[in-house]
Design an enzyme around this catalytic site. Structure first.
Site, PDB file in Angstrom:
ATOM      1  N   PHE A 125       0.868  -1.192   0.000  1.00 22.19           N
ATOM      2  CA  PHE A 125       0.000   0.000   0.000  1.00 22.19           C
ATOM      3  C   PHE A 125       0.902   1.239   0.000  1.00 22.19           C
ATOM      4  O   PHE A 125       0.858   2.078   0.890  1.00 22.19           O
ATOM      5  CB  PHE A 125      -0.950   0.030   1.210  1.00 22.19           C
ATOM      6  CG  PHE A 125      -1.782  -1.214   1.369  1.00 22.19           C
ATOM      7  CD1 PHE A 125      -2.964  -1.357   0.658  1.00 22.19           C
ATOM      8  CD2 PHE A 125      -1.368  -2.247   2.215  1.00 22.19           C
ATOM      9  CE1 PHE A 125      -3.740  -2.505   0.803  1.00 22.19           C
ATOM     10  CE2 PHE A 125      -2.136  -3.387   2.357  1.00 22.19           C
ATOM     11  CZ  PHE A 125      -3.328  -3.528   1.654  1.00 22.19           C
ATOM     12  N   CYS A 175      -5.023   3.362   9.969  1.00 23.35           N
ATOM     13  CA  CYS A 175      -5.411   4.769  10.090  1.00 23.35           C
ATOM     14  C   CYS A 175      -6.888   4.897  10.430  1.00 23.35           C
ATOM     15  O   CYS A 175      -7.492   5.942  10.274  1.00 23.35           O
ATOM     16  CB  CYS A 175      -5.093   5.535   8.818  1.00 23.35           C
ATOM     17  SG  CYS A 175      -5.849   4.838   7.359  1.00 23.35           S
TER      18      CYS A 175
HETATM   19  N1  SAH Z   1       1.827   4.247   2.603  1.00 24.97           N
HETATM   20  C1  SAH Z   1       1.312   5.380   1.839  1.00 24.97           C
HETATM   21  C2  SAH Z   1      -0.154   5.651   2.060  1.00 24.97           C
HETATM   22  C3  SAH Z   1      -1.049   4.494   1.709  1.00 24.97           C
HETATM   23  S1  SAH Z   1      -2.690   4.986   1.348  1.00 24.97           S
HETATM   24  C4  SAH Z   1       2.152   6.603   2.178  1.00 24.97           C
HETATM   25  O1  SAH Z   1       2.885   6.597   3.160  1.00 24.97           O
HETATM   26  O2  SAH Z   1       2.040   7.596   1.444  1.00 24.97           O
HETATM   27  C5  SAH Z   1      -3.373   3.476   0.844  1.00 24.97           C
HETATM   28  C6  SAH Z   1      -2.969   3.023  -0.550  1.00 24.97           C
HETATM   29  O3  SAH Z   1      -3.455   1.688  -0.687  1.00 24.97           O
HETATM   30  C7  SAH Z   1      -3.576   3.806  -1.701  1.00 24.97           C
HETATM   31  O4  SAH Z   1      -2.527   4.309  -2.511  1.00 24.97           O
HETATM   32  C8  SAH Z   1      -4.392   2.778  -2.485  1.00 24.97           C
HETATM   33  O5  SAH Z   1      -4.261   2.911  -3.905  1.00 24.97           O
HETATM   34  C9  SAH Z   1      -3.791   1.469  -2.055  1.00 24.97           C
HETATM   35  N2  SAH Z   1      -4.656   0.292  -2.070  1.00 24.97           N
HETATM   36  C10 SAH Z   1      -5.946   0.196  -1.682  1.00 24.97           C
HETATM   37  N3  SAH Z   1      -6.377  -1.088  -1.770  1.00 24.97           N
HETATM   38  C11 SAH Z   1      -5.324  -1.825  -2.211  1.00 24.97           C
HETATM   39  C12 SAH Z   1      -5.125  -3.207  -2.487  1.00 24.97           C
HETATM   40  N4  SAH Z   1      -6.092  -4.107  -2.310  1.00 24.97           N
HETATM   41  N5  SAH Z   1      -3.902  -3.609  -2.892  1.00 24.97           N
HETATM   42  C13 SAH Z   1      -2.905  -2.708  -3.067  1.00 24.97           C
HETATM   43  N6  SAH Z   1      -3.040  -1.409  -2.818  1.00 24.97           N
HETATM   44  C14 SAH Z   1      -4.225  -0.950  -2.409  1.00 24.97           C
END
Ligand code: SAH
Length: 387
Positions: free
Chosen positions: A221, A330
């Protein structure tokens, strides 16, 4: 002056440090329109300061000023000055930070983020919405910013019957701006369909993660690659995983911008990828999990628990002995004790002893207010697999 009479339970709640008063605890409201600042009195006529009044939300009143003269421009100016003074103490090595964190700065439902010389407002209740011109004016005067925008597309505004909207309120905003934190540079798009290109609340956790990161790493993520970029100098290789094409593009560009050639961006569903890696016998020394909020409401907590557990379980399968897991949530509804219970549950299922290296929250420019548990939302646990 408009007036709101509150019951004894509301007075008790205020005394315990909460700022919100629900509809059920409001006895009477006189001469107030949605968004007004109203004087607060209990049923015996004792004053309790001032609050923002909402005629739509279940949260009818949000305490915003102590007993004394009603809050005016000078009062808000002073609050903002104090907010900035606090950030000067806690934000180091970054030109992007949260200048105002609502309740944590005693201005409930106002968020102001700063990205270099650009400021972004969220006015999340009728009260802070009604004062929008005042915020813009004070920011203009105090910082002479290149631009001030509103990013008011947060769904919580629906509870206030406020429209979801975004746009530039003052000055000119380029499509993309560059910010830096902890020596890492990020491209940030403030308006548009995407979230902004940086999660300011993880800024300190990025640095913490880098302290223990080693070997072969996975940033799951990843979004714009915040964790990957910070741990890259300390690991052999890191894969940044996100399901969104836009996020992957952003992460790739940020990796190039910082000349990190050991970051590989992978577009995939995190759950599937972790399972496939396990089947293929892939192993890692550092895994970061920073999923979006699974629990958006109280009722979703149990299904969210299962989601977090499944994810952490899959990650733990992939972790080498001595490996580091950086696991985040979060979601406010997933409380810290519950989150640790989930982690213990997952560790138990894979039969691996985990030790807690650090137990962290959101960066200090997002300070929780003690009496308002809702302001303490981010959990970041750094754990080590001992076997
Ligand atoms: N770690 C990041 C913030 C993550 S926000 C930072 O520090 O900036 C959550 C992210 O998860 C988003 O970019 C979204 O596109 C992604 N996401 C949501 N569901 C997902 C899934 N099933 N598999 C992979 N990524 C996913």
């Amino acid at each position: 002056m408009p007036l709101a009479i509150i019951d004894a339970a509301a007075v008790k709640r205020l005394r315990q440090g909460h700022l919100w008063i629900y509809k059920a605890n409001v006895v009477n409201v006189r001469d107030a329109r949605g968004g007004d600042v109203v004087a607060l009195e209990d049923q015996r006529g004792q004053p309790h300061g001032y609050a923002f009044f909402s005629d739509a939300s279940q949260i009818t009143l949000r305490w915003c000023a102590p007993v004394g003269p009603p809050p005016d421009r000078a009062y808000w100016c002073d609050r903002l000055r104090q907010a900035e003074a606090y950030r000067k103490q806690v934000v180091a090595d970054s030109n992007a930070y949260r200048l105002v964190y609502g309740e944590g700065d005693l201005i409930p439902s106002l968020i102001i983020d700063r990205y270099a010389d650009h400021f972004v407002l969220q006015t999340l209740s009728q009260g802070t919405e009604a004062l929008k011109d005042t915020w813009v004016d004070i920011l203009h005067e105090a910082f002479n910013p290149a631009s001030i925008s509103e990013r008011n597309d947060a769904p919580v505004r629906k509870h206030e019957q406020l429209p979801l909207q975004q746009g530039v309120l003052h000055g000119a905003l380029p499509e993309e701006i560059a910010i830096h934190m902890n020596g890492v540079e990020f491209a940030v798009a403030i308006l548009g369909s995407q979230k902004t290109g940086a999660f300011l609340d993880q800024r300190e956790n990025y640095v913490a993660a880098a302290r223990y990161a080693h070997g072969r790493a996975l940033d799951v993520f990843a979004f714009a690659g915040g964790f990957a970029l910070h741990i890259a100098p300390n690991v052999a290789r890191v894969q940044a995983v996100d399901s969104s094409e836009e996020a992957c593009a952003l992460a790739r560009r940020n990796a190039a911008r910082n000349q990190r050639e050991n970051i590989e961006v992978v577009q995939a569903n995190a759950f599937d990828l972790l399972r496939d890696y396990d089947r293929a016998g892939e192993r890692f020394d550092t895994i970061v999990l920073d999923p979006p909020a699974f629990a958006k409401g109280k009722s979703a907590v149990e299904s969210a628990y299962r989601g977090y557990k499944e994810l952490n379980l899959r990650a733990l399968h992939l972790l080498n002995p001595g490996g580091i897991l950086v696991t985040c949530s979060c979601s406010y509804h997933m409380t810290e004790p519950r989150f640790l219970e989930m982690l213990a549950d997952a560790a138990g299922d894979v039969g691996r002893p985990l030790r807690i290296v650090e137990q962290r929250l959101q960066a200090r420019d997002h300070p929780p207010l003690l009496g308002v548990p809702e302001t303490k939302y981010l959990k970041c646990v750094i754990a080590q697999a001992l076997a």
